[in-house]
Design an enzyme around this catalytic site. Structure first.
Site, PDB file in Angstrom:
ATOM      1  N   GLU A   1      53.527  37.603  41.867  1.00 55.64           N
ATOM      2  CA  GLU A   1      53.764  37.016  40.466  1.00 55.64           C
ATOM      3  C   GLU A   1      54.345  38.204  39.611  1.00 55.64           C
ATOM      4  O   GLU A   1      54.267  39.351  39.543  1.00 55.64           O
ATOM      5  CB  GLU A   1      52.258  36.649  39.898  1.00 55.64           C
TER       6      GLU A   1
ATOM      7  N   HIS B   1      36.490  40.174  41.351  1.00 55.32           N
ATOM      8  CA  HIS B   1      37.990  40.514  41.973  1.00 55.32           C
ATOM      9  C   HIS B   1      39.124  39.701  41.283  1.00 55.32           C
ATOM     10  O   HIS B   1      40.136  39.616  41.705  1.00 55.32           O
ATOM     11  CB  HIS B   1      38.061  40.519  43.376  1.00 55.32           C
TER      12      HIS B   1
END
Length: 376
Positions: free
Chosen positions: A150, A302
């Site tokens: 990303e 996470h």
């Protein structure tokens, strides 16, 4: 009988099946503490979004099969507006398809493992054979599911890269091989005695998988940086790197006790320790600094965590909903049907997750997605 401590930092009430899974986990007398993160969601045997501390035993299911799955991020000497141009975004996606394989390299590519991995021997002949056959072909490849490359913008308009990947098939092979040598504990979960040949062998192979996953992410970061340099003349800031694992176990001391702390879908968040907490492919992600909360085993979430299972997401989320959620973010729309299970609506609200763990971690940088590359 010693009572297991269970501490929770949750963004919403736990579902009945998650409660049942956590209660089951806490049943074994060797479990000292369970810390439940706000991204918790159901997974086989041990939920994702949980830290588990044991005294003498190792629990491969509390690490998961994708040993070393985690994140890496680096900044570039370029403004985020570089990707406002559709031609630039298309050129970058094309470059990613050329340099970051999804599943494996072609055998003819001649890819080799770094010597630090190739020269270390795994604990049994079957694992070593799997390593010889598969490890190089999968090294530096992304994988499917929620793994991604990303490009992101920070709040100052800077350009960042974030990569999420794991140990590919090697981690799963290591887990399966060692679980065959374990015993069932009172909770019905396979464990190994840490101070045994089997336990030491698991830990050795786990360290190899952690290194494999980290080096594999580094390889992908380097390849993406090469694409950006070749196509746009921009370079990575090497001093900006942030990285962390979120599937691992290690020996730690908490409140004077030496424990085996397992994290499955959870990052280490010791005081001052840097980490990465992604949202979904259409929402913000965060670079964070740990606060060292001992009750949580110095752990935080996470990511956002799934709100829907993959099968439910495929039934409930439409292509139009995915398109609306991804407005203004570049991605390969030919994969829309395969990406329904990764749509933003399939995940929890990352803002709620971050607020629920204010005692665990502090956001130091917010990043918004510009371009997402996934395998579907």
């Amino acid at each position: 009988m010693i009572r297991t401590e269970v501490h929770q930092w949750v963004a919403e009430p736990l579902s009945a099946d998650v409660k049942q899974a956590i209660d089951r986990l806490a049943r074994d007398e060797d479990v000292h503490r369970v810390a439940v993160m706000p991204d918790v969601h159901l997974s086989k045997e041990v939920c994702v979004g949980v830290a588990l501390a044991t005294r003498r035993t190792l629990c491969p299911a509390a690490v998961g099969g994708d040993i070393g799955c985690g994140m890496a991020a680096v900044a570039f000497e370029a403004p985020a507006e570089l990707l406002a141009d559709a031609a630039h975004a298309a050129a970058l996606l094309e470059g990613l398809y050329e340099t970051v394989p999804i599943m494996r390299h072609r055998r003819s590519a001649g890819v080799q493992l770094p010597a630090s991995l190739a020269e270390r021997t795994l604990s049994d002949a079957a694992l070593e054979a799997t390593k010889e056959r598969e490890a190089a072909l999968q090294f530096g490849t992304l994988g499917r599911g929620n793994h991604f490359v990303e490009l992101q913008a920070d709040d100052a308009g800077g350009l960042w890269l974030m990569v999420h990947s794991g140990s590919r098939g090697m981690g799963q092979a290591i887990r399966q091989a060692h679980e065959r040598k374990g015993r069932r504990n009172r909770a019905g979960i396979t464990v190994l005695e840490a101070d045994s040949d089997a336990g030491r062998a698991y830990l050795s192979d786990l360290e190899w998988a952690l290194d494999y996953a980290a080096r594999s992410r580094e390889r992908m970061v380097a390849r993406v940086a090469e694409v950006l340099a070749a196509r746009f003349g921009v370079r990575a800031r090497e001093d900006s790197t942030v990285a962390c694992h979120h599937n691992f176990v290690r020996r730690e001391t908490h409140e004077g006790q030496a424990l085996w702390v397992h994290r499955k879908g959870a990052i280490s968040a010791r005081a001052g320790e840097l980490g990465i907490i992604p949202g979904s492919m259409g929402t913000a992600s965060f670079h964070v600094e740990g606060r060292g909360c001992t009750a949580a085993l110095c752990t935080s979430s996470h990511g956002a965590g799934r709100a829907m299972s993959r099968s439910v997401a495929r039934r409930r989320i439409t292509g139009a909903q995915l398109s609306d959620a991804m407005e203004g973010i570049w991605f390969d729309r030919r994969l829309s049907r395969r990406l329904l299970e990764e749509a933003p609506g399939a995940y929890k609200d990352i803002g709620q997750v971050m607020r629920a763990q204010r005692d665990l971690t502090r956001a130091i940088r917010r990043l918004t997605p510009l371009l997402v590359f996934k395998g579907g």
